[in-house]
Design a protein around this motif. Structure first.
Motif, PDB file in Angstrom:
ATOM      1  N   THR A  24       0.834  -1.210   0.000  1.00  0.00           N
ATOM      2  CA  THR A  24       0.000   0.000   0.000  1.00  0.00           C
ATOM      3  C   THR A  24       0.863   1.252   0.000  1.00  0.00           C
ATOM      4  N   GLU A  25       1.945   1.196   0.774  1.00  0.00           N
ATOM      5  CA  GLU A  25       2.818   2.361   0.817  1.00  0.00           C
ATOM      6  C   GLU A  25       3.470   2.571  -0.551  1.00  0.00           C
ATOM      7  N   LEU A  26       3.914   1.466  -1.116  1.00  0.00           N
ATOM      8  CA  LEU A  26       4.544   1.542  -2.436  1.00  0.00           C
ATOM      9  C   LEU A  26       3.562   2.096  -3.462  1.00  0.00           C
ATOM     10  N   GLU A  27       2.315   1.643  -3.346  1.00  0.00           N
ATOM     11  CA  GLU A  27       1.290   2.111  -4.292  1.00  0.00           C
ATOM     12  C   GLU A  27       1.069   3.617  -4.164  1.00  0.00           C
ATOM     13  N   THR A  28       1.022   4.092  -2.924  1.00  0.00           N
ATOM     14  CA  THR A  28       0.848   5.528  -2.698  1.00  0.00           C
ATOM     15  C   THR A  28       1.989   6.320  -3.341  1.00  0.00           C
ATOM     16  N   LEU A  29       3.206   5.822  -3.126  1.00  0.00           N
ATOM     17  CA  LEU A  29       4.374   6.508  -3.694  1.00  0.00           C
ATOM     18  C   LEU A  29       4.370   6.442  -5.219  1.00  0.00           C
ATOM     19  N   LEU A  30       3.952   5.278  -5.724  1.00  0.00           N
ATOM     20  CA  LEU A  30       3.928   5.058  -7.178  1.00  0.00           C
ATOM     21  C   LEU A  30       2.936   6.028  -7.836  1.00  0.00           C
ATOM     22  N   ARG A  31       1.805   6.251  -7.156  1.00  0.00           N
ATOM     23  CA  ARG A  31       0.793   7.154  -7.704  1.00  0.00           C
ATOM     24  C   ARG A  31       1.330   8.571  -7.875  1.00  0.00           C
ATOM     25  N   LYS A  32       2.255   8.942  -6.989  1.00  0.00           N
ATOM     26  CA  LYS A  32       2.767  10.314  -7.030  1.00  0.00           C
ATOM     27  C   LYS A  32       4.022  10.455  -7.889  1.00  0.00           C
ATOM     28  N   ALA A  33       4.571   9.288  -8.279  1.00  0.00           N
ATOM     29  CA  ALA A  33       5.910   9.308  -8.885  1.00  0.00           C
ATOM     30  C   ALA A  33       5.973  10.058 -10.210  1.00  0.00           C
ATOM     31  N   ILE A  34       4.896   9.980 -11.008  1.00  0.00           N
ATOM     32  CA  ILE A  34       4.943  10.645 -12.314  1.00  0.00           C
ATOM     33  C   ILE A  34       5.004  12.161 -12.142  1.00  0.00           C
ATOM     34  N   GLU A  35       4.061  12.704 -11.358  1.00  0.00           N
ATOM     35  CA  GLU A  35       4.030  14.166 -11.198  1.00  0.00           C
ATOM     36  C   GLU A  35       5.266  14.685 -10.477  1.00  0.00           C
ATOM     37  N   ARG A  36       5.836  13.849  -9.600  1.00  0.00           N
ATOM     38  CA  ARG A  36       7.056  14.260  -8.904  1.00  0.00           C
ATOM     39  C   ARG A  36       8.297  14.055  -9.766  1.00  0.00           C
ATOM     40  N   GLU A  37       8.088  13.565 -10.975  1.00  0.00           N
ATOM     41  CA  GLU A  37       9.186  13.328 -11.929  1.00  0.00           C
ATOM     42  C   GLU A  37      10.276  12.452 -11.343  1.00  0.00           C
ATOM     43  N   GLU A  38       9.839  11.325 -10.760  1.00  0.00           N
ATOM     44  CA  GLU A  38      10.807  10.417 -10.143  1.00  0.00           C
ATOM     45  C   GLU A  38      11.262   9.298 -11.075  1.00  0.00           C
ATOM     46  N   PHE A  39      10.598   9.179 -12.221  1.00  0.00           N
ATOM     47  CA  PHE A  39      11.017   8.149 -13.176  1.00  0.00           C
ATOM     48  C   PHE A  39      12.056   8.705 -14.137  1.00  0.00           C
ATOM     49  N   PHE A  40      12.925   7.839 -14.595  1.00  0.00           N
ATOM     50  CA  PHE A  40      13.776   8.193 -15.723  1.00  0.00           C
ATOM     51  C   PHE A  40      14.057   6.938 -16.533  1.00  0.00           C
ATOM     52  N   LEU A  41      14.533   7.139 -17.736  1.00  0.00           N
ATOM     53  CA  LEU A  41      14.821   5.998 -18.608  1.00  0.00           C
ATOM     54  C   LEU A  41      16.328   5.845 -18.765  1.00  0.00           C
ATOM     55  N   VAL A  42      16.753   4.595 -18.804  1.00  0.00           N
ATOM     56  CA  VAL A  42      18.123   4.297 -19.214  1.00  0.00           C
ATOM     57  C   VAL A  42      18.028   3.514 -20.516  1.00  0.00           C
ATOM     58  N   TYR A  43      19.106   3.498 -21.262  1.00  0.00           N
ATOM     59  CA  TYR A  43      19.067   2.919 -22.605  1.00  0.00           C
ATOM     60  C   TYR A  43      20.184   1.902 -22.764  1.00  0.00           C
ATOM     61  N   GLN A  44      19.818   0.701 -23.191  1.00  0.00           N
ATOM     62  CA  GLN A  44      20.856  -0.311 -23.417  1.00  0.00           C
ATOM     63  C   GLN A  44      21.075  -0.511 -24.918  1.00  0.00           C
ATOM     64  N   PRO A  45      22.316  -0.308 -25.368  1.00  0.00           N
ATOM     65  CA  PRO A  45      22.627  -0.438 -26.794  1.00  0.00           C
ATOM     66  C   PRO A  45      22.390  -1.866 -27.314  1.00  0.00           C
ATOM     67  N   GLN A  46      21.942  -1.933 -28.561  1.00  0.00           N
ATOM     68  CA  GLN A  46      21.813  -3.204 -29.278  1.00  0.00           C
ATOM     69  C   GLN A  46      22.782  -3.117 -30.450  1.00  0.00           C
ATOM     70  N   ILE A  47      23.726  -4.031 -30.480  1.00  0.00           N
ATOM     71  CA  ILE A  47      24.819  -3.937 -31.443  1.00  0.00           C
ATOM     72  C   ILE A  47      24.570  -4.849 -32.637  1.00  0.00           C
ATOM     73  N   ASN A  48      24.761  -4.314 -33.824  1.00  0.00           N
ATOM     74  CA  ASN A  48      24.659  -5.139 -35.024  1.00  0.00           C
ATOM     75  C   ASN A  48      25.959  -5.923 -35.188  1.00  0.00           C
ATOM     76  N   ALA A  49      25.846  -7.239 -35.126  1.00  0.00           N
ATOM     77  CA  ALA A  49      27.025  -8.097 -35.140  1.00  0.00           C
ATOM     78  C   ALA A  49      27.745  -8.056 -36.483  1.00  0.00           C
ATOM     79  N   ILE A  50      27.046  -7.651 -37.527  1.00  0.00           N
ATOM     80  CA  ILE A  50      27.676  -7.623 -38.853  1.00  0.00           C
ATOM     81  C   ILE A  50      28.501  -6.352 -39.027  1.00  0.00           C
ATOM     82  N   THR A  51      27.937  -5.229 -38.669  1.00  0.00           N
ATOM     83  CA  THR A  51      28.649  -3.961 -38.862  1.00  0.00           C
ATOM     84  C   THR A  51      29.476  -3.557 -37.635  1.00  0.00           C
ATOM     85  N   GLY A  52      29.146  -4.105 -36.489  1.00  0.00           N
ATOM     86  CA  GLY A  52      29.819  -3.697 -35.260  1.00  0.00           C
ATOM     87  C   GLY A  52      29.288  -2.375 -34.719  1.00  0.00           C
ATOM     88  N   HIS A  53      28.266  -1.836 -35.353  1.00  0.00           N
ATOM     89  CA  HIS A  53      27.715  -0.549 -34.922  1.00  0.00           C
ATOM     90  C   HIS A  53      26.373  -0.718 -34.216  1.00  0.00           C
TER      91      HIS A  53
END
Ligand code: C2E
Ligand code: CA
Ligand code: CA
Ligand code: CA
Length: 280
Positions: A24-53
């Motif tokens: 319940t506590e987690l849910e309360t915090l989760l409800r507020k997380a968007i407006e409080r801007e507590e989320f962020f994204l991280v990005y994991q690269p996907q590498i093309n094995a043929i080109t190496g890029h």
């Protein structure tokens, strides 16, 4: 004095970390997380094995709360799904990932795709295609650079799923089946539905050096993908052995700690500049 038995004590100890935050506590915090801007994204690269890029990145959500610190998706996505909060959270993820992908292009980088994880609740919401179309219009991201990762458990045989997938396809986004090989669906949907990529689940990749069964499962998935003209991505690629094995089977795109952990958006341009992985 009351003595606590050893086994009781251990039991209590083991439970303790989970009780630090009750649902319940987690849910309360989760409800507020968007407006409080507590989320962020991280990005994991996907590498093309043929080109190496770099071929693309997968967007992965993180939650930084001022009381509990950094909370990983495995600790709050299930609750977000149960409570329906995954709908606004998922929309936030889509909007931010698309806007970031567009920004990289505006900054002059060669375009690459961004993959976004979709929950089953999002997939079956009334208006998912409209929501996505709207986000693409507002962010001005060309739909071909958005990949939606869905799992097999999303009951692929239903007519609704089929309709949603077709509408998404009409928008021009790509569809990827995440954690492939761990679900229950019949494989029949692969030829019926417009699937662009299969992501070989990391559980198969993890033990491929020691487990012959895992190697054969990977080989079968790759053969299946090739026969059906579906692209292949391997995740959880951690070692040079993994890379060698997958490249030998002509698995095109590789993702995992061997190349990079998920990184902040600002680190992506530097990563691309510095990393041209050799292809021999
Ligand atoms: P997933 O979609 O299967 O994502 C792959 C997970 O494996 C990520 O964990 C990633 O950091 C981790 N990983 C990547 N490379 C390696 C490797 O070489 N070795 C190992 N051991 N792990 C690796 P993460 O970021 O903690 O995400 C966990 C799960 O949470 C994801 O699994 C996905 O199901 C869910 N998730 C993450 N972000 C979102 C989101 O924005 N929306 C939704 N609905 N689910 C998300
Ligand atoms: Ca994924
Ligand atoms: Ca996965
Ligand atoms: Ca997973």
């Amino acid at each position: 004095a009351k003595r606590i038995g050893k086994s009781n004590f251990q039991f209590y100890q083991e439970q303790l970390p989970k009780k630090v935050y009750g649902d319940t506590e987690l849910e309360t915090l989760l409800r507020k997380a968007i407006e409080r801007e507590e989320f962020f994204l991280v990005y994991q690269p996907q590498i093309n094995a043929i080109t190496g890029h770099i071929d693309g990145v997968e967007a992965l959500i993180r939650w930084e709360n001022n009381i509990y610190g950094l909370i990983g998706p495995n600790d709050f996505i299930p609750l977000a799904e149960e409570t329906g909060l995954i709908i606004p959270i998922g929309e936030w993820v889509l909007r931010n990932a698309c806007s970031q992908a567009k920004q990289w292009q505006v900054d002059g980088m060669k375009p690459f795709s961004v993959s976004v994880n979709l929950s089953i609740r999002q997939f079956y919401q009334d208006n998912l295609p409209t929501v996505i179309e709207d986000i693409l219009t507002k962010t001005e991201l060309d739909p071909q650079y958005l990949v939606l990762e869905i799992t097999e458990s999303m009951a692929m045989d239903s007519t609704i799923a089929s309709n949603v997938l077709q509408q998404l396809k009409n928008i021009g986004v790509k569809i990827s089946i995440d954690d492939f090989g761990t679900g229950y669906s019949s494989l029949n949907y692969l030829k019926k539905f417009p699937i662009d990529y299969l992501k070989i689940d990391q559980s198969f990749v993890q033990d491929l050096s020691t487990d012959k069964d895992d190697r054969e499962i990977i080989e079968s998935i790759i053969m299946l993908g090739k026969k059906l003209g579906i692209g292949l991505i391997a995740e959880g690629v951690e070692t040079a052995d993994h890379v060698d094995f997958l490249k030998n089977l002509a698995c095109n795109v590789l993702q995992g700690y061997y190349y990079s952990k998920p990184i902040a958006a600002e680190q992506v341009p530097g990563f691309i500049q510095e990393s041209a992985f050799s292809n021999d």
